[in-house]
Structure formats: C-alpha cells, structure tokens
Design a protein around this motif. Structure first.
Motif, PDB file in Angstrom:
ATOM      1  N   VAL A 183    -116.431 -71.388-101.205  1.00  0.00           N
ATOM      2  CA  VAL A 183    -116.085 -70.079-101.751  1.00  0.00           C
ATOM      3  C   VAL A 183    -117.317 -69.532-102.455  1.00  0.00           C
ATOM      4  N   THR A 184    -117.313 -68.234-102.712  1.00  0.00           N
ATOM      5  CA  THR A 184    -118.406 -67.636-103.460  1.00  0.00           C
ATOM      6  C   THR A 184    -118.307 -68.056-104.921  1.00  0.00           C
ATOM      7  N   PRO A 185    -119.342 -68.699-105.456  1.00  0.00           N
ATOM      8  CA  PRO A 185    -119.281 -69.129-106.851  1.00  0.00           C
ATOM      9  C   PRO A 185    -119.170 -67.915-107.770  1.00  0.00           C
ATOM     10  N   ASP A 186    -118.401 -68.037-108.816  1.00  0.00           N
ATOM     11  CA  ASP A 186    -118.295 -66.930-109.758  1.00  0.00           C
ATOM     12  C   ASP A 186    -118.105 -67.470-111.160  1.00  0.00           C
ATOM     13  N   ALA A 187    -118.296 -66.608-112.114  1.00  0.00           N
ATOM     14  CA  ALA A 187    -118.196 -67.005-113.514  1.00  0.00           C
ATOM     15  C   ALA A 187    -117.523 -65.892-114.289  1.00  0.00           C
ATOM     16  N   SER A 188    -117.128 -66.198-115.510  1.00  0.00           N
ATOM     17  CA  SER A 188    -116.627 -65.164-116.397  1.00  0.00           C
ATOM     18  C   SER A 188    -117.803 -64.375-116.955  1.00  0.00           C
ATOM     19  N   ALA A 189    -117.490 -63.234-117.546  1.00  0.00           N
ATOM     20  CA  ALA A 189    -118.548 -62.385-118.097  1.00  0.00           C
ATOM     21  C   ALA A 189    -119.010 -62.861-119.465  1.00  0.00           C
ATOM     22  N   SER A 190    -118.393 -63.897-119.990  1.00  0.00           N
ATOM     23  CA  SER A 190    -118.744 -64.391-121.315  1.00  0.00           C
ATOM     24  C   SER A 190    -118.226 -65.807-121.480  1.00  0.00           C
ATOM     25  N   CYS A 191    -118.733 -66.479-122.511  1.00  0.00           N
ATOM     26  CA  CYS A 191    -118.052 -67.687-122.964  1.00  0.00           C
ATOM     27  C   CYS A 191    -116.895 -67.205-123.831  1.00  0.00           C
ATOM     28  N   SER A 192    -116.160 -68.082-124.434  1.00  0.00           N
ATOM     29  CA  SER A 192    -114.998 -67.644-125.217  1.00  0.00           C
ATOM     30  C   SER A 192    -115.193 -67.826-126.721  1.00  0.00           C
ATOM     31  N   ALA A 193    -116.403 -68.133-127.154  1.00  0.00           N
ATOM     32  CA  ALA A 193    -116.620 -68.481-128.560  1.00  0.00           C
ATOM     33  C   ALA A 193    -116.250 -67.359-129.524  1.00  0.00           C
ATOM     34  N   ALA A 194    -116.367 -66.103-129.086  1.00  0.00           N
ATOM     35  CA  ALA A 194    -116.088 -64.964-129.973  1.00  0.00           C
ATOM     36  C   ALA A 194    -114.714 -64.357-129.742  1.00  0.00           C
ATOM     37  N   PHE A 195    -113.881 -64.998-128.938  1.00  0.00           N
ATOM     38  CA  PHE A 195    -112.590 -64.407-128.581  1.00  0.00           C
ATOM     39  C   PHE A 195    -111.604 -64.337-129.748  1.00  0.00           C
ATOM     40  N   GLY A 196    -111.862 -65.103-130.803  1.00  0.00           N
ATOM     41  CA  GLY A 196    -110.938 -65.098-131.929  1.00  0.00           C
ATOM     42  C   GLY A 196    -110.776 -63.738-132.583  1.00  0.00           C
ATOM     43  N   SER A 197    -111.766 -62.871-132.410  1.00  0.00           N
ATOM     44  CA  SER A 197    -111.707 -61.560-133.064  1.00  0.00           C
ATOM     45  C   SER A 197    -110.653 -60.636-132.453  1.00  0.00           C
ATOM     46  N   ILE A 198    -110.080 -61.028-131.322  1.00  0.00           N
ATOM     47  CA  ILE A 198    -109.027 -60.190-130.731  1.00  0.00           C
ATOM     48  C   ILE A 198    -107.715 -60.308-131.507  1.00  0.00           C
ATOM     49  N   GLU A 199    -107.577 -61.355-132.313  1.00  0.00           N
ATOM     50  CA  GLU A 199    -106.303 -61.572-132.998  1.00  0.00           C
ATOM     51  C   GLU A 199    -105.961 -60.432-133.955  1.00  0.00           C
ATOM     52  N   HIS A 200    -106.948 -59.931-134.674  1.00  0.00           N
ATOM     53  CA  HIS A 200    -106.666 -58.879-135.659  1.00  0.00           C
ATOM     54  C   HIS A 200    -106.067 -57.626-135.013  1.00  0.00           C
ATOM     55  N   PRO A 201    -106.696 -57.031-133.987  1.00  0.00           N
ATOM     56  CA  PRO A 201    -106.075 -55.840-133.396  1.00  0.00           C
ATOM     57  C   PRO A 201    -104.719 -56.117-132.763  1.00  0.00           C
ATOM     58  N   LEU A 202    -104.514 -57.316-132.245  1.00  0.00           N
ATOM     59  CA  LEU A 202    -103.195 -57.654-131.710  1.00  0.00           C
ATOM     60  C   LEU A 202    -102.154 -57.699-132.823  1.00  0.00           C
ATOM     61  N   ARG A 203    -102.526 -58.241-133.966  1.00  0.00           N
ATOM     62  CA  ARG A 203    -101.587 -58.311-135.092  1.00  0.00           C
ATOM     63  C   ARG A 203    -101.326 -56.921-135.674  1.00  0.00           C
ATOM     64  N   VAL A 204    -102.345 -56.096-135.741  1.00  0.00           N
ATOM     65  CA  VAL A 204    -102.167 -54.735-136.250  1.00  0.00           C
ATOM     66  C   VAL A 204    -101.133 -53.994-135.413  1.00  0.00           C
ATOM     67  N   ARG A 205    -101.145 -54.256-134.122  1.00  0.00           N
ATOM     68  CA  ARG A 205    -100.206 -53.598-133.205  1.00  0.00           C
ATOM     69  C   ARG A 205     -98.848 -54.312-133.154  1.00  0.00           C
ATOM     70  N   GLY A 206     -98.715 -55.406-133.884  1.00  0.00           N
ATOM     71  CA  GLY A 206     -97.445 -56.138-133.910  1.00  0.00           C
ATOM     72  C   GLY A 206     -97.145 -56.869-132.617  1.00  0.00           C
ATOM     73  N   GLU A 207     -98.185 -57.286-131.900  1.00  0.00           N
ATOM     74  CA  GLU A 207     -98.005 -57.900-130.585  1.00  0.00           C
ATOM     75  C   GLU A 207     -97.808 -59.415-130.641  1.00  0.00           C
ATOM     76  N   ILE A 208     -98.112 -60.036-131.781  1.00  0.00           N
ATOM     77  CA  ILE A 208     -98.078 -61.497-131.879  1.00  0.00           C
ATOM     78  C   ILE A 208     -96.810 -61.946-132.597  1.00  0.00           C
ATOM     79  N   ARG A 209     -96.148 -62.934-132.013  1.00  0.00           N
ATOM     80  CA  ARG A 209     -95.006 -63.592-132.656  1.00  0.00           C
ATOM     81  C   ARG A 209     -95.447 -65.003-133.047  1.00  0.00           C
ATOM     82  N   ASP A 210     -95.305 -65.329-134.322  1.00  0.00           N
ATOM     83  CA  ASP A 210     -95.709 -66.648-134.824  1.00  0.00           C
ATOM     84  C   ASP A 210     -94.556 -67.635-134.731  1.00  0.00           C
ATOM     85  N   TRP A 211     -94.940 -68.907-134.626  1.00  0.00           N
ATOM     86  CA  TRP A 211     -93.956 -69.926-134.307  1.00  0.00           C
ATOM     87  C   TRP A 211     -94.600 -71.263-134.635  1.00  0.00           C
TER      88      TRP A 211
END
Length: 270
Positions: A183-211
């Motif tokens: 298959v054609t080799p492919d990669a993501s556009a980034s590593c995931s080290a900075a992905f934690g910053s998405i949590e704040h906007p998701l919480r602001v929008r009320g999209e996250i349910r804690d458990w």
C-alpha cells in the motif's frame, strides 16, 4: 497497589453509563489506570460488548510499527502499541481487523465489517477510512484512563481541515514476504503530543461527559464533535495542535509546509 474490581462492580458501572455510550464505541484505554480486573482484561471487553448489546459495536485502534505490508496471521505476530485492550479485542472470535499495515482498526459487533472494510485504499486517517466512517455513524469515543493525547479521531479532524502531511519512507519491496500486500505509505499530519489542548474547547461546548471505571477517570465524547472542534481550531490557527519538540519530524514537516500559508479568514472553507 491498585484495588481489585469485580465483575459485579464493573457491570454496575458500565450499565449506569449505557445512555451516554450509545451503540457504537471507540475505546482508548489504560488498563493500569483502571485497576486490577479480577478476571483479566477480557472482562472489560466482555462487559462493554454486553452493554452495547446485539446491535452495538466496539472499536479500538490497533496501531503497530511494522513495515508497509500485511503479514499472514499478523494478529498473532505483531503487538499493538495502542494498549493491551486492543489485543484482547483482536483475539475475540468475531473480531474484524482492517487491512492497513500500521494503523489498523479492530472491531467486534454488528457494524464491524462496514467500519473496517477497505482501509488500506483510504489511508490511515483519510476520508472514508474506518475512523471517519465511525464518526459518520455517530459513534462515541471512550477515553478510559487516558486523555486526548490518545484520541486518534483528532487525526481525522486534521484530514477534514486539509492539513498537509508528509509520507513515510517506502519500504524495499524485495524484502517483503510473498504474501504481503503493498500500500502507499502514509502518516498523520502531526504527532499527538499537543492534542490535550482540544479538551478545553470541547468542555466549553459541553461536549464531554465525565465518568469513572475503577480508578480511571473517563471521558465520553461524540466523534463528530471532535472532528468539528479540530477543524475549527486549525482554521483559526493552522499550527494548532502541533507539538514544539525540535526532533518531531511530523509536526516539523507540517510547520514547514504551512510556513508560507496565509491564515484562513473567518468563514473560509477547510
């Protein structure tokens, strides 16, 4: 030392969360953070499938570091670097595993075949890839003992946003076994080290349910919300969610590719 979690306790916990999970669940997990499951990791898989019911489907990423080929019986030969739970799910007699060589997805349940089919032709995180199809079916993401650094759906959001990405170096076909599928080799556009910053906007929008499962803090969020939030963040700032590690080739390539780009105006398409 982690406390022991009985089948009864786990069943009670999962049954209480049935409404927020829905019938289609993608799980990212850390079994160590959950605690000691008295019947082993298969206990969590079994109870999740029970809660999802006969119409439900449980999905997990089965990412590996093997070359760009699909080896015979690779489930038994290659360890997943996305956790023990993915390996347990892959060992289920009804498991379906997509054919991508490095970023496969494993699924058990009614929608398993529809989600996992034809992965290699769509790329690891491409449009119509398994995770993208999962989102189209209104699936829910369960982060169990892990944060959004482990949330692979963010890579699908990068694709929807049109973020540029590099390619993995192609392998020498002469070194591949006769049974391999190229298959054609492919990669993501980034590593995931900075992905934690998405949590704040998701919480602001009320999209996250804690458990909570055992000792592990958990989050449930709709895959579509993750894709939409990721896309909006990147439209606002093309370098959003990229790490700052000097040696990161993926984020470094994307920063280089974006260096001459103008910042999108409000209302511009991806």
């Amino acid at each position: 030392m982690s406390r022991s979690i009985s089948v009864a306790e786990l069943r009670r916990c999962l049954t209480q969360a049935r409404g927020m999970l829905g019938p289609l669940v993608l799980i990212h997990s850390s079994l160590k953070r959950i605690g000691y499951l008295e019947e082993g990791p298969g206990m969590l898989v079994g109870e999740l499938l029970r809660v999802l019911g006969p119409d439900g489907t449980l999905v997990a990423p089965y990412f590996t570091d093997i070359d760009a080929s699909v080896r015979d019986r690779w489930r038994q030969e290659v360890r997943a670097n996305t956790g023990r739970l993915a390996e347990v799910l892959a060992a289920h007699p009804d498991a379906q595993i997509s054919d991508h060589p490095t970023h496969a997805v494993v699924a058990v349940g009614r929608a398993a075949s529809a989600i996992t089919a034809g992965h290699a032709e769509h790329g690891a995180f491409g449009l119509a890839s398994p995770l993208d199809r999962f989102a189209e079916r209104d699936g829910r993401i369960l982060l169990c003992g892990v944060g959004h650094v482990a949330n692979s759906m963010i890579h699908i959001g990068e694709t929807h946003a049109g973020r540029p990405k590099g390619q993995l170096v192609d392998v020498d076909a002469a070194r591949q076994p006769a049974s391999s599928v190229q298959v054609t080799p492919d990669a993501s556009a980034s590593c995931s080290a900075a992905f934690g910053s998405i949590e704040h906007p998701l919480r602001v929008r009320g999209e996250i349910r804690d458990w909570r499962i055992g000792e592990a803090l958990c989050q449930v969020v709709a895959a579509r919300s993750v894709i939409e939030t990721t896309t909006n963040l990147i439209r606002g700032n093309p370098t959003e969610l990229l790490c700052s590690f000097p040696g990161c080739t993926r984020c470094g390539f994307t920063r280089h590719a974006l260096a001459g780009f103008d910042r999108p105006r409000s209302g511009d398409g991806a």
